[in-house]
Scaffold this motif. Structure first.
Motif, mmCIF file in Angstrom:
data_model
loop_
_atom_site.group_PDB
_atom_site.id
_atom_site.type_symbol
_atom_site.label_atom_id
_atom_site.label_comp_id
_atom_site.label_asym_id
_atom_site.label_seq_id
_atom_site.Cartn_x
_atom_site.Cartn_y
_atom_site.Cartn_z
ATOM 1 N N GLY A 205 3.586 1.810 9.330
ATOM 2 C CA GLY A 205 3.310 1.849 7.035
ATOM 3 C C GLY A 205 1.417 2.636 7.521
ATOM 4 N N THR A 206 0.413 2.687 7.832
ATOM 5 C CA THR A 206 -0.889 3.190 7.505
ATOM 6 C C THR A 206 -0.963 4.161 8.279
ATOM 7 O OG1 THR A 206 -1.714 1.265 8.272
ATOM 8 C CG2 THR A 206 -2.884 3.224 8.893
ATOM 9 N N PHE A 207 0.303 4.956 9.348
ATOM 10 C CA PHE A 207 0.556 6.039 10.178
ATOM 11 C C PHE A 207 1.168 7.335 9.064
ATOM 12 C CE2 PHE A 207 2.619 9.555 12.968
ATOM 13 C CZ PHE A 207 0.868 9.578 13.884
ATOM 14 N N ILE A 208 2.258 6.845 8.824
ATOM 15 C CA ILE A 208 2.809 7.001 7.179
ATOM 16 C C ILE A 208 2.021 7.288 6.330
ATOM 17 C CG2 ILE A 208 4.906 6.857 5.922
ATOM 18 C CD1 ILE A 208 6.406 4.900 7.341
ATOM 19 N N ALA A 209 1.658 6.494 5.991
ATOM 20 C CA ALA A 209 0.194 7.073 5.299
ATOM 21 C C ALA A 209 -0.500 8.167 5.274
ATOM 22 C CB ALA A 209 -0.403 5.996 4.324
ATOM 23 N N GLY A 210 -0.939 8.070 6.490
ATOM 24 C CA GLY A 210 -2.279 9.273 7.219
ATOM 25 C C GLY A 210 -1.238 10.698 6.857
ATOM 26 N N LEU A 211 -0.104 10.373 6.614
ATOM 27 C CA LEU A 211 0.268 11.946 7.339
ATOM 28 C C LEU A 211 0.546 12.636 5.951
ATOM 29 C CD1 LEU A 211 3.225 10.735 10.131
ATOM 30 C CD2 LEU A 211 1.318 12.977 10.363
ATOM 31 N N VAL A 212 0.919 11.483 4.422
ATOM 32 C CA VAL A 212 1.687 11.685 3.091
ATOM 33 C C VAL A 212 -0.188 12.766 2.915
ATOM 34 C CG1 VAL A 212 1.680 10.938 0.999
ATOM 35 C CG2 VAL A 212 3.060 10.049 2.804
ATOM 36 N N ALA A 213 -1.026 12.209 3.456
ATOM 37 C CA ALA A 213 -2.666 12.503 2.763
ATOM 38 C C ALA A 213 -3.466 13.553 3.661
ATOM 39 C CB ALA A 213 -3.646 11.139 2.600
ATOM 40 N N ALA A 214 -2.858 13.788 4.447
ATOM 41 C CA ALA A 214 -3.580 14.999 5.155
ATOM 42 C C ALA A 214 -2.123 15.962 4.805
ATOM 43 C CB ALA A 214 -2.720 14.968 6.481
ATOM 44 N N VAL A 215 -0.880 15.959 4.303
ATOM 45 C CA VAL A 215 -0.537 16.829 4.114
ATOM 46 C C VAL A 215 -0.665 17.888 2.396
ATOM 47 C CG1 VAL A 215 2.143 18.317 3.207
ATOM 48 C CG2 VAL A 215 1.676 16.953 5.723
ATOM 49 N N SER A 216 -0.778 16.243 1.835
ATOM 50 C CA SER A 216 -1.583 16.362 0.665
ATOM 51 C C SER A 216 -1.753 15.338 -0.284
ATOM 52 C CB SER A 216 0.386 15.905 -0.551
ATOM 53 O OG SER A 216 -0.314 15.951 -2.168
ATOM 54 N N PRO A 217 -3.337 15.942 -0.271
ATOM 55 C CA PRO A 217 -4.149 14.908 0.314
ATOM 56 C C PRO A 217 -4.681 14.214 -1.611
ATOM 57 C CG PRO A 217 -5.851 16.887 0.751
ATOM 58 C CD PRO A 217 -4.026 16.909 0.335
ATOM 59 N N ASN A 218 -4.040 15.384 -3.088
ATOM 60 C CA ASN A 218 -4.095 14.800 -4.223
ATOM 61 C C ASN A 218 -2.665 13.717 -5.054
ATOM 62 O OD1 ASN A 218 -4.583 14.925 -6.511
ATOM 63 N ND2 ASN A 218 -3.691 16.349 -7.055
ATOM 64 N N THR A 219 -2.180 12.621 -3.817
ATOM 65 C CA THR A 219 -1.867 11.864 -3.938
ATOM 66 C C THR A 219 -1.668 10.450 -4.323
ATOM 67 O OG1 THR A 219 -1.698 11.925 -1.577
ATOM 68 C CG2 THR A 219 -0.187 12.969 -3.202
ATOM 69 N N GLU A 220 -1.481 9.447 -5.106
ATOM 70 C CA GLU A 220 -1.752 8.637 -5.662
ATOM 71 C C GLU A 220 -1.253 7.838 -4.122
ATOM 72 O OE1 GLU A 220 -5.274 6.347 -6.068
ATOM 73 O OE2 GLU A 220 -4.821 7.520 -7.824
ATOM 74 N N VAL A 221 -1.739 6.881 -2.880
ATOM 75 C CA VAL A 221 -0.408 6.074 -1.820
ATOM 76 C C VAL A 221 -0.410 5.546 -2.158
ATOM 77 C CG1 VAL A 221 0.430 6.360 0.204
ATOM 78 C CG2 VAL A 221 -0.638 8.747 0.018
ATOM 79 N N THR A 222 0.898 4.413 -1.796
ATOM 80 C CA THR A 222 0.620 3.026 -2.050
ATOM 81 C C THR A 222 1.331 2.386 -0.931
ATOM 82 O OG1 THR A 222 0.078 3.031 -4.631
ATOM 83 C CG2 THR A 222 1.045 0.805 -3.452
ATOM 84 N N VAL A 223 1.246 1.664 -0.353
ATOM 85 C CA VAL A 223 2.075 1.217 0.920
ATOM 86 C C VAL A 223 1.898 -0.102 0.757
ATOM 87 C CG1 VAL A 223 1.851 0.698 3.100
ATOM 88 C CG2 VAL A 223 0.782 2.623 2.276
ATOM 89 N N ARG A 224 3.987 -0.005 0.796
ATOM 90 C CA ARG A 224 4.113 -1.973 0.660
ATOM 91 C C ARG A 224 4.850 -2.246 2.056
ATOM 92 N NH1 ARG A 224 0.884 -3.858 -3.017
ATOM 93 N NH2 ARG A 224 1.532 -2.278 -5.002
#
Length: 478
Positions: A205-224
């Protein structure tokens, strides 16, 4: 050639569910896992019909009695699903369950209800799709940088796109990676074993959050952390868990989901039917992994993207290999996969930022690509020996151990999915589009890049900051 990972992973998942006997299916083949002795039906009248019909079809020849058929779980929940016990889960072995097969046959065409499925196996939904990920993580030096690299767009809390990652939780040191400083969510449960060695799939899940944030830094990412315990959950619990994941913060703009299962059907999963109907009434876009079976068999929930009622609701994502020009060896494919994104040997945050952390490989690499590809695929390289492949009296290899110090290479449709989710979010920010489903449609319509997957030309979503990885032919040194 290493033992089949499907059987290795069956043992791993069974250990994570010690009180739930599992079998492989369908029948004596190995395409998915399911709970022995239990079937699923919709609550109320249909559940009662299933009970009555199954009961009347059991004969002395089956070795079962009418007393074997009974409710095995709550009768009402938001998923609208009831577990029905149809036999002794202790009978038989992992190769199949006769009681469940009999129940499915008994309910094939109930009178007056032709065309509407009333019963289903209780499948295991897993992040290790086909019980096997594209590969296991490989340490990457921090100096190499993330791939995709962080986009230049900044973070603005007032305009950030809400992205919910339903996966494993966040590693304890994830905030040590600056790009994840504003990411929130649940912690990873039990990161290491008693010896301090990382458990399998932690950091997913951490790796996935990092990919989302890299491609789109303007995101509010929440991981469950919905998918702990070897990344596996029963279908009967999955729908309810999806509802629980969105309950805490409300329906987001985008859900990134890197889990699923095949079920041998083309009409979805009974266990998530309630959630999918609720999703359809929202504005949320579900971006879902197509799976790592190297198969055209529909993989759910991703394959909902091909059903008329969900074509604008779900984006199914397959994985491109390192060069971005062809499909990755492990990626599922077919008309139900609507887009492909880089998913082989991506680089992102895992763990070990605070202190080096060991990991012992679970699966051995193969002598040749198990999917029949002619490049040095993730099945073969980098070479390592795994714990599960070396069990038994005749084992001669010692499992390999590595140290993580922050970054990892990792492959799978699990990771192509957050890349695509990030591209949708980035499109929303760049075009001031507030509707993620509209952004999905516009992004695909504007896309002019394609790749070749199993002879078909398919939409390829390649982030501007992604760097292709050279493909190594089999004739060259790995």
């Amino acid at each position: 050639m290493a033992p089949q990972r499907f059987h290795e992973q069956f043992d791993q998942i069974q250990r994570s569910m010690p009180d739930i006997p599992l079998a492989m299916g369908p029948d004596d083949s190995a395409e998915f896992f399911y709970e022995k002795g239990v079937v699923l039906a919709r609550d109320g009248e249909e559940a009662r019909l299933v009970e009555d019909t199954v009961r009347t079809h059991f004969t002395e020849a089956t070795g079962l009695t009418a007393d074997s058929v009974r409710r095995a779980g709550p009768e009402t929940n938001r998923s609208g699903i009831t577990r029905i016990q149809v036999g002794d889960p202790g009978h038989g072995d992992r190769r199949g369950d006769r009681a469940v097969a009999n129940a499915l046959r008994a309910l094939r065409e109930p009178e007056g209800r032709a065309g509407r499925r009333l019963v289903s196996r209780n499948h295991v939904v897993s992040i290790a799709v086909n019980a096997c990920p594209g590969d296991e993580p490989v340490p990457a030096p921090l100096t190499q940088g993330a791939n995709p690299a962080p986009a230049e767009a900044g973070y603005d809390a007032d305009t950030a796109v809400d992205v919910l990652v339903i996966d494993t939780g966040l590693m304890h040191d994830y905030r040590s990676y600056p790009l994840l400083a504003h990411v929130q969510g649940d912690p990873q449960i039990k990161e290491t074993d008693a010896a301090g060695v990382l458990q399998q799939y932690v950091g997913h899940g951490t790796f996935i959050a990092g990919l989302v944030a890299a491609v789109s830094p303007n995101t509010e990412v929440t991981v469950r952390n919905t998918l702990n315990d070897a990344g596996a959950i029963l279908e009967s619990d999955f729908g309810e868990a999806l509802f629980a994941a969105v309950d805490q913060n409300g329906w987001p703009d985008v859900i990134s989901l890197s889990a699923g299962t095949t079920n041998g059907r083309t009409d979805g999963l009974l266990g998530v039917e309630g959630f999918m109907q609720a999703l359809r009434g929202q504005r949320t876009l579900l971006v879902a992994a197509a799976g790592n079976n190297a198969s055209a068999t529909p993989f759910w929930p991703a394959a909902y993207a091909d059903l008329p009622d969900y074509r604008d609701v779900v984006l199914s994502v397959g994985a491109l290999r390192g060069d971005g020009e062809h499909g990755a060896c492990f990626s599922n494919h077919g008309a139900w996969v609507k887009a492909y994104a880089p998913g082989e040997r991506l680089i992102g945050p895992l763990t070990g930022f605070d202190a080096p952390t060991p990991y012992t490989y679970q699966h051995s690499t193969y002598d040749a690509c198990r999917f029949g590809f002619t490049y040095s695929c993730t099945c073969q390289y980098p070479t390592h020996t795994g714990v599960l492949s070396q069990q038994g009296a005749n084992s001669t290899g010692k499992p390999d151990q590595v140290m993580f110090e922050g970054f990892a290479h990792w492959s799978g449709t699990s990771f192509a999915t957050p890349v695509a989710a990030g591209l949708v979010a980035a499109y929303m920010t760049a075009n001031k589009e507030s509707d993620a489903r509209a952004a999905r449609t516009q992004l695909l319509a504007a896309n002019t890049e394609y790749a070749e997957v199993r002879g078909a030309h398919v939409p390829a979503l390649r982030p501007p900051t992604w760097r292709p990885v050279p493909v190594v032919p089999l004739s060259a040194p790995a």
